[in-house]
Design a protein around this motif. Structure first.
Motif, PDB file in Angstrom:
ATOM      1  N   PRO A 309      -4.357  -2.476   6.212  1.00  0.00           N
ATOM      2  CA  PRO A 309      -3.414  -3.165   5.317  1.00  0.00           C
ATOM      3  C   PRO A 309      -1.961  -2.939   5.759  1.00  0.00           C
ATOM      4  N   ASP A 310      -1.099  -3.920   5.458  1.00  0.00           N
ATOM      5  CA  ASP A 310       0.312  -3.828   5.838  1.00  0.00           C
ATOM      6  C   ASP A 310       0.970  -2.587   5.250  1.00  0.00           C
ATOM      7  N   LEU A 311       0.684  -2.289   3.964  1.00  0.00           N
ATOM      8  CA  LEU A 311       1.308  -1.149   3.299  1.00  0.00           C
ATOM      9  C   LEU A 311       0.907   0.155   3.979  1.00  0.00           C
ATOM     10  N   SER A 312      -0.372   0.307   4.275  1.00  0.00           N
ATOM     11  CA  SER A 312      -0.841   1.516   4.942  1.00  0.00           C
ATOM     12  C   SER A 312      -0.202   1.679   6.318  1.00  0.00           C
ATOM     13  N   ALA A 313      -0.085   0.569   7.063  1.00  0.00           N
ATOM     14  CA  ALA A 313       0.525   0.639   8.390  1.00  0.00           C
ATOM     15  C   ALA A 313       2.001   0.986   8.294  1.00  0.00           C
ATOM     16  N   LEU A 314       2.678   0.450   7.279  1.00  0.00           N
ATOM     17  CA  LEU A 314       4.116   0.691   7.127  1.00  0.00           C
ATOM     18  C   LEU A 314       4.371   2.160   6.770  1.00  0.00           C
ATOM     19  N   ILE A 315       3.591   2.697   5.837  1.00  0.00           N
ATOM     20  CA  ILE A 315       3.747   4.105   5.468  1.00  0.00           C
ATOM     21  C   ILE A 315       3.405   5.003   6.656  1.00  0.00           C
ATOM     22  N   GLY A 316       2.364   4.603   7.425  1.00  0.00           N
ATOM     23  CA  GLY A 316       2.010   5.369   8.611  1.00  0.00           C
ATOM     24  C   GLY A 316       3.152   5.400   9.618  1.00  0.00           C
ATOM     25  N   MET A 339       4.277  -1.438  -2.913  1.00  0.00           N
ATOM     26  CA  MET A 339       3.442  -0.605  -3.774  1.00  0.00           C
ATOM     27  C   MET A 339       3.518  -1.081  -5.218  1.00  0.00           C
ATOM     28  N   LEU A 340       4.698  -1.467  -5.663  1.00  0.00           N
ATOM     29  CA  LEU A 340       4.834  -1.992  -7.031  1.00  0.00           C
ATOM     30  C   LEU A 340       4.021  -3.270  -7.189  1.00  0.00           C
ATOM     31  N   SER A 341       4.087  -4.131  -6.174  1.00  0.00           N
ATOM     32  CA  SER A 341       3.348  -5.388  -6.239  1.00  0.00           C
ATOM     33  C   SER A 341       1.846  -5.143  -6.270  1.00  0.00           C
ATOM     34  N   ALA A 342       1.400  -4.117  -5.550  1.00  0.00           N
ATOM     35  CA  ALA A 342      -0.030  -3.803  -5.506  1.00  0.00           C
ATOM     36  C   ALA A 342      -0.450  -2.843  -6.613  1.00  0.00           C
ATOM     37  N   LYS A 343       0.495  -2.478  -7.480  1.00  0.00           N
ATOM     38  CA  LYS A 343       0.237  -1.559  -8.589  1.00  0.00           C
ATOM     39  C   LYS A 343      -0.264  -0.204  -8.083  1.00  0.00           C
ATOM     40  N   LYS A 344       0.384   0.275  -7.050  1.00  0.00           N
ATOM     41  CA  LYS A 344       0.050   1.582  -6.477  1.00  0.00           C
ATOM     42  C   LYS A 344       1.203   2.568  -6.598  1.00  0.00           C
ATOM     43  N   TRP A 345       2.253   2.182  -7.295  1.00  0.00           N
ATOM     44  CA  TRP A 345       3.404   3.087  -7.468  1.00  0.00           C
ATOM     45  C   TRP A 345       3.072   4.068  -8.588  1.00  0.00           C
ATOM     46  N   ARG A 346       3.008   5.365  -8.264  1.00  0.00           N
ATOM     47  CA  ARG A 346       2.616   6.394  -9.222  1.00  0.00           C
ATOM     48  C   ARG A 346       3.659   7.515  -9.196  1.00  0.00           C
ATOM     49  N   GLU A 347       4.616   7.470 -10.161  1.00  0.00           N
ATOM     50  CA  GLU A 347       5.588   8.563 -10.251  1.00  0.00           C
ATOM     51  C   GLU A 347       4.990   9.766 -10.961  1.00  0.00           C
ATOM     52  N   ASN A 353      -6.139  16.814 -10.211  1.00  0.00           N
ATOM     53  CA  ASN A 353      -5.640  17.417  -8.976  1.00  0.00           C
ATOM     54  C   ASN A 353      -4.721  16.416  -8.287  1.00  0.00           C
ATOM     55  N   PRO A 354      -3.404  16.526  -8.483  1.00  0.00           N
ATOM     56  CA  PRO A 354      -2.465  15.550  -7.903  1.00  0.00           C
ATOM     57  C   PRO A 354      -2.524  15.501  -6.384  1.00  0.00           C
ATOM     58  N   ASP A 355      -2.955  16.582  -5.752  1.00  0.00           N
ATOM     59  CA  ASP A 355      -2.999  16.586  -4.285  1.00  0.00           C
ATOM     60  C   ASP A 355      -4.008  15.568  -3.732  1.00  0.00           C
ATOM     61  N   LYS A 356      -4.972  15.206  -4.537  1.00  0.00           N
ATOM     62  CA  LYS A 356      -5.967  14.243  -4.100  1.00  0.00           C
ATOM     63  C   LYS A 356      -5.674  12.820  -4.573  1.00  0.00           C
ATOM     64  N   ASP A 357      -4.537  12.649  -5.226  1.00  0.00           N
ATOM     65  CA  ASP A 357      -4.118  11.317  -5.680  1.00  0.00           C
ATOM     66  C   ASP A 357      -3.279  10.690  -4.565  1.00  0.00           C
ATOM     67  N   ASN A 358      -3.900   9.840  -3.745  1.00  0.00           N
ATOM     68  CA  ASN A 358      -3.221   9.276  -2.572  1.00  0.00           C
ATOM     69  C   ASN A 358      -2.023   8.423  -2.958  1.00  0.00           C
ATOM     70  N   ASP A 359      -2.186   7.607  -3.997  1.00  0.00           N
ATOM     71  CA  ASP A 359      -1.076   6.745  -4.407  1.00  0.00           C
ATOM     72  C   ASP A 359       0.108   7.584  -4.873  1.00  0.00           C
ATOM     73  N   TYR A 360      -0.154   8.650  -5.624  1.00  0.00           N
ATOM     74  CA  TYR A 360       0.914   9.537  -6.116  1.00  0.00           C
ATOM     75  C   TYR A 360       1.613  10.228  -4.944  1.00  0.00           C
ATOM     76  N   GLN A 361       0.839  10.715  -3.972  1.00  0.00           N
ATOM     77  CA  GLN A 361       1.425  11.393  -2.820  1.00  0.00           C
ATOM     78  C   GLN A 361       2.270  10.433  -1.984  1.00  0.00           C
ATOM     79  N   ASP A 362       1.782   9.199  -1.820  1.00  0.00           N
ATOM     80  CA  ASP A 362       2.572   8.205  -1.084  1.00  0.00           C
ATOM     81  C   ASP A 362       3.854   7.878  -1.835  1.00  0.00           C
TER      82      ASP A 362
END
Length: 373
Positions: A309-316, A339-347, A353-362
């Protein structure tokens, strides 16, 4: 052993022959389908040509200069096809396929009328010696580059008998011309041939402007092409191409796999055209983008995993330090919007276990990059 060395074909020879044929195909594509007839055939008998060429041995052979490859001159093809047209026009072989020996066509030249036939229109008018009326034919026959089957040419042998009689060598004792008899000394003569199964691609180009001017009825709905295909079929079966055709050399048949190969070539050409069009559209779209947007798009297009996905490549890319300074902040802002458009923004993490929350960590990483960290 000497013949084996002479007749052997190196890999570069076959590659060169294929390249020359491919160049002919590209030139033919520029002519257009309406003005070109392309026909693929296979030799059903050995093929030889140019036996009358000067050579240190008894018989020569036609090699294309400067490539050193066997070839069939276009003039030879024209001569065979003209004879095939004449035989069909004579009506002794059944269907004439539109060929006619009658001078039923007329061309106005100055104040006189020049009568001519369909054969004259396509192949040219062979005027009598001293005649002033001439007519250029509408057809141009290209040289044929055979695609030789196997890894070598072949050597055939002919053994003419009674050479003493045909060459009229006088008797050594009496000086009289000798008569044919069976006590002569036949001398085997070797000559080069191409093996059966070799491929021959014929290209015939028609000057439609000229044909429309002198014989428009032949240019209508590709009539000239249908007539020429019939002449080729007759020549393949009864006449042959090259030398020694009277004893069966040069016989051919239309290649049954030619249609499938042509369809594959057309499909490949269509696919290449689609790719080129898509690339042109991409370049046009990139030209309208800002420098940063263009850089992001080119980065995403160059990723190895096209399914990523574009988002994953961009963050990478941000993690690997692909951008820095203000560009890094701008790209991080672009990642936040995606991330907001894909509803993956997690403040705030919704997992125990927040360490396993990928969206939150990103989200945390993107927020840090936006702040210039």
């Amino acid at each position: 052993q000497a013949w084996k060395q002479v007749t052997a074909l190196a890999k570069k020879d076959k590659v060169l022959a294929a390249s020359l044929l491919e160049r002919q195909r590209h030139l033919a594509m520029r002519s257009g389908d309406e003005s070109l007839l392309c026909l693929e055939a296979l030799a059903t008998a050995p093929f030889t040509t140019g036996l009358g060429n000067e050579h240190p041995l008894e018989n020569g052979f036609a090699f294309l200069n400067p490539y050193g490859l066997p070839y069939l001159p276009g003039t030879g093809v024209k001569g065979v096809l003209r004879q095939a047209a004449r035989e069909l026009a004579a009506g002794e072989w059944g269907d004439r396929h539109g060929w006619c020996t009658d001078d039923n066509l007329v061309l106005r030249v100055g104040n006189t009328d020049l009568p001519f036939s369909a054969i004259d229109a396509l192949f040219g008018l062979q005027s009598a010696d001293g005649a002033s009326q001439h007519l250029r034919g509408a057809l141009t026959f290209w040289d044929v580059i055979p695609q030789i089957k196997g890894d070598s040419l072949t050597v055939d042998i002919m053994t003419p008998h009674q050479g003493h009689y045909y060459q009229q060598k006088p008797d050594k004792k009496t000086g009289d011309s000798t008569t044919p008899h069976d006590s002569g000394q036949p001398i085997p003569i070797s000559f080069l041939t191409l093996p059966p199964g070799s491929g021959f691609t014929f290209h015939v180009q028609c000057d439609l402007a000229h044909l429309n001017r002198i014989a428009p009825e032949l240019a209508t709905e590709g009539r000239w092409k249908a007539m020429l295909e019939a002449a080729f079929a007759h020549a393949f079966l009864w006449l042959g191409f090259g030398a020694k055709t009277s004893v069966g050399y040069g016989a051919m048949q239309e290649d049954p796999k030619a249609g499938a190969r042509e369809a594959a070539r057309q499909q490949a050409q269509a696919e290449a055209t689609r790719r080129a069009q898509k690339e042109a559209e991409r370049e046009a779209a990139l030209a309208q983008m800002s420098p940063l947007d263009r850089e992001i798009r080119e980065f995403l297009d160059a990723r190895q995993d096209k399914n990523q996905p574009d988002l994953s490549a961009l963050i990478g890319g941000l993690k690997k330090g692909r951008w820095s300074g203000v560009n890094k902040i701008a790209v991080a802002e672009r990642a936040k919007a995606m991330m907001l458009s894909a509803k993956k923004w997690r403040e705030k993490s919704e997992k125990k276990n927040p360490d396993k929350d990928n969206d939150y960590q990103d989200t945390l990483k993107v927020m840090a990059w936006i702040k210039g960290q």
